[in-house]
Design an enzyme around this catalytic site. Structure first.
Site, PDB file in Angstrom:
ATOM      1  N   HIS A  27       0.854  -1.176   0.000  1.00  0.00           N
ATOM      2  CA  HIS A  27       0.000   0.000   0.000  1.00  0.00           C
ATOM      3  C   HIS A  27       0.891   1.228   0.000  1.00  0.00           C
ATOM      4  CE1 HIS A  27       0.896  -0.781   4.273  1.00  0.00           C
ATOM      5  NE2 HIS A  27       0.983   0.524   4.335  1.00  0.00           N
ATOM      6  N   SER A  52       2.096   5.117   1.320  1.00  0.00           N
ATOM      7  CA  SER A  52       2.214   5.944   2.508  1.00  0.00           C
ATOM      8  C   SER A  52       3.477   6.785   2.339  1.00  0.00           C
ATOM      9  CB  SER A  52       2.271   5.055   3.761  1.00  0.00           C
ATOM     10  OG  SER A  52       2.357   5.848   4.920  1.00  0.00           O
ATOM     11  N   HIS A 112      11.916  -9.995  31.013  1.00  0.00           N
ATOM     12  CA  HIS A 112      11.420  -9.100  29.966  1.00  0.00           C
ATOM     13  C   HIS A 112      12.619  -8.448  29.296  1.00  0.00           C
ATOM     14  CE1 HIS A 112      11.612  -6.712  33.707  1.00  0.00           C
ATOM     15  NE2 HIS A 112      12.059  -5.765  32.918  1.00  0.00           N
ATOM     16  N   SER A 127      14.936  -5.448  27.134  1.00  0.00           N
ATOM     17  CA  SER A 127      15.308  -4.034  27.073  1.00  0.00           C
ATOM     18  C   SER A 127      16.723  -3.956  26.500  1.00  0.00           C
ATOM     19  CB  SER A 127      15.218  -3.387  28.455  1.00  0.00           C
ATOM     20  OG  SER A 127      15.425  -1.998  28.335  1.00  0.00           O
TER      21      SER A 127
END
Length: 1015
Positions: free
Chosen positions: A544, A546, A686, A688
């Site tokens: 698409h 943009s 997690h 980082s």
């Protein structure tokens, strides 16, 4: 009636009202409109303080006209032209005079939403204030509800209507109201010679021009016996109105950007036609009667669907310019070789497999454009001719072998388009096409990518922070390309090739195309193609449209983590691994890894510790939930020179950063570090940023913040040089430290100035400003000038250079002016840590100051004093180069361009297409006057270009080819500023969509005038 003010003040020098005029008329109309070419566009103004309008035959001089009145005294909104809206014409306070007849009575009220005829009758019901009449022209295309004003004048039988020769109305009027208004034109305007009914004044939400609602014309308009110019561009015509062939005196007919699929045979009944433009339509065939137009000189049929030409086209004995670009032509009739008057033949972006050899024998042909066709061979007469352009053809290549079975239909080759700077849009059909934009970008639409025909628009933006999303360690390598319509999806992916600057560092880095999708930026799978050592393309497939840009980023590795677990490692450093155990996630999630390598020398210089070392900087990110269900194992290599058997664990620190915070925390005591001979492993829940340090220093977190900022800083120098033959021209540039010496050696032949500034440090995408001080100021209303300061945005791989012209209010006749230019920082980018400011601040009260460099304007001599500068005493015909959509260059703009060319003017003239013999005649005629040579060359060329599309683009291209990019950049800035002010002016004059202002509504606060910009 309003009387003239007397006496005239210096600000009341008479100037004509700037109306639309006839920018599309060519000099070929001179036999129709008389010898005074200024009558084609008398609304153009000269330099400040001068009146450059030539008198029109039969029209009284301004001082003798009893209806002249200051514009500021008239009620209602200001009537002006697209040039004024575009910011390239004089300001409102300088356009003092216009014809007007103001009668006593209430102002007209806004019509309701009822029947258009009832509304028009309401306008005719009583006395109203008529619109402005400027001499012999009536320009209502930008006036709210202009048709109502014209009907009111016709109903009142206003005597000045008998003098009107030029009428402009907007194609966006209500169709019934427009039809009723035009019905009165033949009777009320018997001397009408020019009728403009263009659309395009309104724009949609994406900024594209909207077509007008005009679909036909009344047959009664065929009675306009004196009409020589008819402009119906930017409308919704599907067939040519029957009244047009009845206008036997018509000399110019403009039908561009309509929906015409054919032209009638009756078109051959126009014996005086010299100019015909039918670009951007749907023409598939041409009438044979076209060949009977023996007076036709200019024919533009580009951007249509033509696949053949009638042989009768060879009968156009007077044709000088023919454009058939961007059609579907596969062959040309041999009769084209009989066009003995032809000078310009444009055939690029077709499907031509052959061309007649006779084209090489046309005696006056100066340009034959055959680019981007299917030519595999050309006749010898054309192969080496200097006026032939053949780029983009498969010359010398054999036809591809046909592997298809007998009876299989042959699929035609994909059409190819080569767009010039005049076009910002192009059509795409289900057949597909290959497109090369003027900025060098290439697009390939495969067959079946669209189910219906689609108009694609593009724009190349200058990079700025709001359009350039960069990570902490990314670098911008290109401008920003916008493709519209946004979000339009294709049934097959479209190929996109973007040019970019080769990155200086390639180790552990990669080049990708970044795009905006669903309100977030993402990187596309990108392949690099090298056309030349310094000409690189980034190729990707886009689903698409943009925004698109090319960036250099640290190598990124990604994977999909299933519930069963997986392993992710770095392709740039295989020793960096992340192990996901089974059950770490319930649903599959995407994980990405980036590794940034750090130079030990910079770190050791920062810490003052030769034994300090750090590992690569690791960035881990994930989609979906922020954490994992089970610990994930991360492996990092130990810092260089450190092994697990000999290190002191008290000196090893594992640092952690969680964006968007800029702090680095030492988490060594919170995790269990497992050390091997070469690696350190630890577990996290997690992701980082992670960094492994080995140092004897304390407060490692603070040192890491400084080190991380230093990794992203670029060492640059600032220069300010003045052109040797034009000291008012100043080149400002921000250069990487290692490029300063080479750049200065290249520039010092043409420039002189102080030594470069001391080295300063800047972040990628950081704003800074150049301010002229101590009596100096910028000599133009530039779009990149904020409160008198020229704005820059630093990108390490792009050219951070601008050339500006400076002026001074001090008396340069008495002595030279010794000023200066100072460079200041803008706001710190949000992603830059606060501590980074301390590393780049100057020791002083003003932390935003970076450098100051001296600028000296020499003392003026003789006639160079104020009021006697360039352009003084000239008597040049008014002109306006360009159009409302792309911007105008006025006489004042061209005077400033002429004043800055100097000895470079012959090179510019040759690139503009002037012959060497013409240059010699100019030199002989103005033997002792260099300024006269330049002005005569430039204005004689501009007058010949009046009304031609792309004239301003050719001027910019000629300046660049002549190595005068400084002037070319100023011209671009004028056009950009003009486009912005044109859009603002549309809104100010109540032409924005949804505006219900009535023609009689008095503007209590008139719109801010769009000041003409000079180079």
């Amino acid at each position: 009636m309003l009387s003239l003010p007397s006496p005239l003040s210096p600000r009341q020098v008479p100037r004509p009202l700037c109306t639309q005029g006839l920018p599309s008329l060519r000099p070929s109309l001179q036999p129709h409109l008389g010898s005074d070419l200024s009558s084609l566009d008398p609304g153009m103004c000269g330099p400040a303080g001068t009146a450059q309008r030539l008198p029109l035959a039969g029209v009284p001089a301004p001082h003798s006209c009893p209806f002249l009145t200051p514009l500021c005294s008239l009620p209602g909104p200001c009537l002006n032209r697209p040039a004024r809206q575009a910011g390239t014409c004089v300001a409102l306070e300088d356009c003092w005079w216009a014809m007007a007849a103001v009668e006593e009575g209430p102002e007209p009220q806004a019509a309701g939403a009822g029947d258009a005829r009832d509304a028009t009758d309401a306008v005719d019901a009583g006395p109203r204030v008529p619109p402005l009449l400027a001499g012999n022209r009536l320009s209502l295309d930008l006036y709210p509800e202009g048709c109502r004003w014209l009907r009111h004048l016709c109903a009142q039988q206003h005597p000045q209507l008998l003098e009107v020769e030029f009428l402009q109305l907007s194609g966006h009027e209500d169709p019934q109201l427009l039809e009723a208004t035009l019905a009165r034109v033949p009777r009320s305007l018997p001397h009408l010679r020019s009728l403009v009914l263009k659309g395009g004044q309104c724009r949609d939400a994406l900024g594209a021009c909207l077509p007008g609602s005009l679909t036909t014309l009344l047959s009664s308009l065929g009675g306009l016996a004196r009409l020589v110019h008819l402009d119906l561009s930017f409308n919704s015509l599907e067939t040519l109105p029957d009244c047009v062939p009845q206008m036997r005196g018509l000399g110019a007919l403009l039908l561009s950007r309509n929906r015409l699929s054919e032209l009638p045979e009756a078109l051959g009944a126009l014996p005086a036609l010299t100019f015909l433009a039918v670009t951007h339509n749907r023409l598939q065939t041409l009438p044979t009667a076209l060949g009977t137009l023996s007076t036709l000189q200019h024919l533009d049929l580009s951007e249509n669907l033509l696949d053949t030409l009638p042989p009768e086209i060879g009968g156009l004995s007077s044709l000088a310019e023919l454009s058939l670009a961007s059609n579907r032509l596969r062959s040309l009739p041999a009769s084209l070789a009989g066009l003995r008057s032809l000078r310009l033949l444009i055939l690029h972006s077709n499907l031509l497999a052959s061309v007649p050899a006779g084209l090489g024998h046309l005696p006056l042909l100066t340009r034959l454009d055959l680019r981007d066709n299917q030519l595999r061979d050309v006749p010898p007469e054309l192969r080496d001719a200097p006026f032939v352009r053949l780029q983009g053809n498969p010359l010398g290549k054999a036809l591809p072998d046909s592997c298809s079975a007998p009876g299989t239909p042959v699929v035609p080759e994909m059409p190819r388009l080569f767009l010039t700077s005049d076009f910002d849009s192009f059509p795409v059909t289900p057949q597909g096409c290959s497109v090369t934009l003027a900025c060098g970008v290439r697009l390939q639409f495969p067959a079946g990518a669209t189910a219906t025909s689609v108009i694609i628009r593009y724009r190349l933006w200058l990079p700025e922070p709001r359009l350039v999303p960069l990570g902490p360690h990314d670098s911008l390598l290109s401008g920003v390309l916008e493709l519209q319509p946004h979000g339009a999806s294709f049934q097959q992916e479209v190929g996109l090739w973007l040019l970019f600057v080769p990155p200086r560092v390639r180790r552990c880095r990669e080049v990708v195309v970044r795009t905006l999708s669903d309100d977030s930026w993402s990187d596309l799978e990108t392949h690099l193609e090298e056309e030349a050592p310094k000409r690189l393309w980034a190729h990707c497939q886009v689903p698409h449209f943009s925004w698109f840009l090319v960036v250099s980023r640290p190598v990124s590795n990604a994977c999909l983590v299933p519930p069963e677990g997986t392993l992710l490692f770095s392709s740039g450093n295989p020793g960096i691994k992340v192990t996901f155990p089974p059950g770490a996630t319930e649903e599959p999630c995407h994980v990405r890894m980036q590794v940034v390598h750090v130079a030990d020398r910079e770190l050791q210089a920062l810490l003052g510790e030769p034994a300090a070392a750090v590992s690569p900087l690791l960035c881990l990110s994930q989609s979906g939930p922020s954490g994992f269900l089970r610990p994930v194992t991360v492996q990092l290599p130990l810092p260089p020179g450190i092994t697990g058997l000999s290190l002191d664990r008290s000196h090893l620190h594992l640092l952690y950063q969680a964006p968007p915070t800029a702090t680095w925390d030492d988490i060594t005591a919170e995790v269990a570090l497992e050390l091997t001979h070469l690696y350190a492993r630890f577990q996290v829940m997690h992701f980082s940023w992670y960094w492994l340090w080995y140092t004897t220093k304390t407060c490692v977190g603070d040192l890491a913040r400084k080190a991380w900022a230093r990794l992203r800083l670029h060492h640059v120098n600032l220069i300010a040089l003045q052109r040797r033959r034009d000291p008012e021209q100043v080149l400002l540039q921000c250069l990487p430290r290692h490029k300063v010496d080479a750049t200065l050696r290249r520039l010092l032949e043409r420039y002189h100035g102080p030594e470069p500034s001391d080295t300063v440090e800047m972040f990628e995408g950081e704003k800074f400003f150049a301010a002229f001080e101590r009596g100096l100021d910028v000599d133009a209303d530039r779009p990149d000038c904020v409160e008198g300061r020229v704005c820059f945005v630093f990108y390490s791989h792009l050219k951070n250079v601008k050339e500006v012209y400076v002026t001074t209010t001090l008396d340069r006749q008495a002595q030279a002016v010794r000023g200066q230019v100072s460079f200041y920082r803008g706001p710190v980018p949000e992603e830059v840590p606060e501590e980074a400011e301390a590393a780049r601040q100057r020791r002083g009260a003003d932390a935003l100051w970076m450098a100051t460099l001296p600028i000296k304007l020499p003392r003026l001599r003789g006639s160079e004093g104020p009021g006697l500068g360039r352009g003084a005493g000239l008597s040049l015909a008014p002109l306006n180069l360009g159009d409302a959509e792309t911007g105008f260059l006025t006489q004042s703009n061209l005077l400033n361009v002429a004043g800055r060319l100097g000895p470079d003017w012959p090179a510019v003239a040759l690139h503009l297409g002037l012959s060497y013999q013409e240059l010699q005649r100019i030199r002989h005629k103005f033997r002792d006057d260099l300024d006269g040579q330049i002005r005569h060359m430039l204005f004689s060329w501009a007058e010949r270009q009046a009304g031609q599309p792309g004239a301003v683009g050719r001027l910019v291209q000629a300046l660049e080819q002549s190595d005068r990019r400084d002037v070319a950049q100023e011209v671009r800035a004028i056009l950009e500023l003009g486009r912005r002010k044109y859009q603002d002016g549309i809104r100010h004059t109540s032409l924005a969509p949804g505006d219900d202002a009535s023609p009689g509504a008095s503007a209590s606060q008139p719109p801010e005038p769009a000041q003409a910009q000079t180079c």
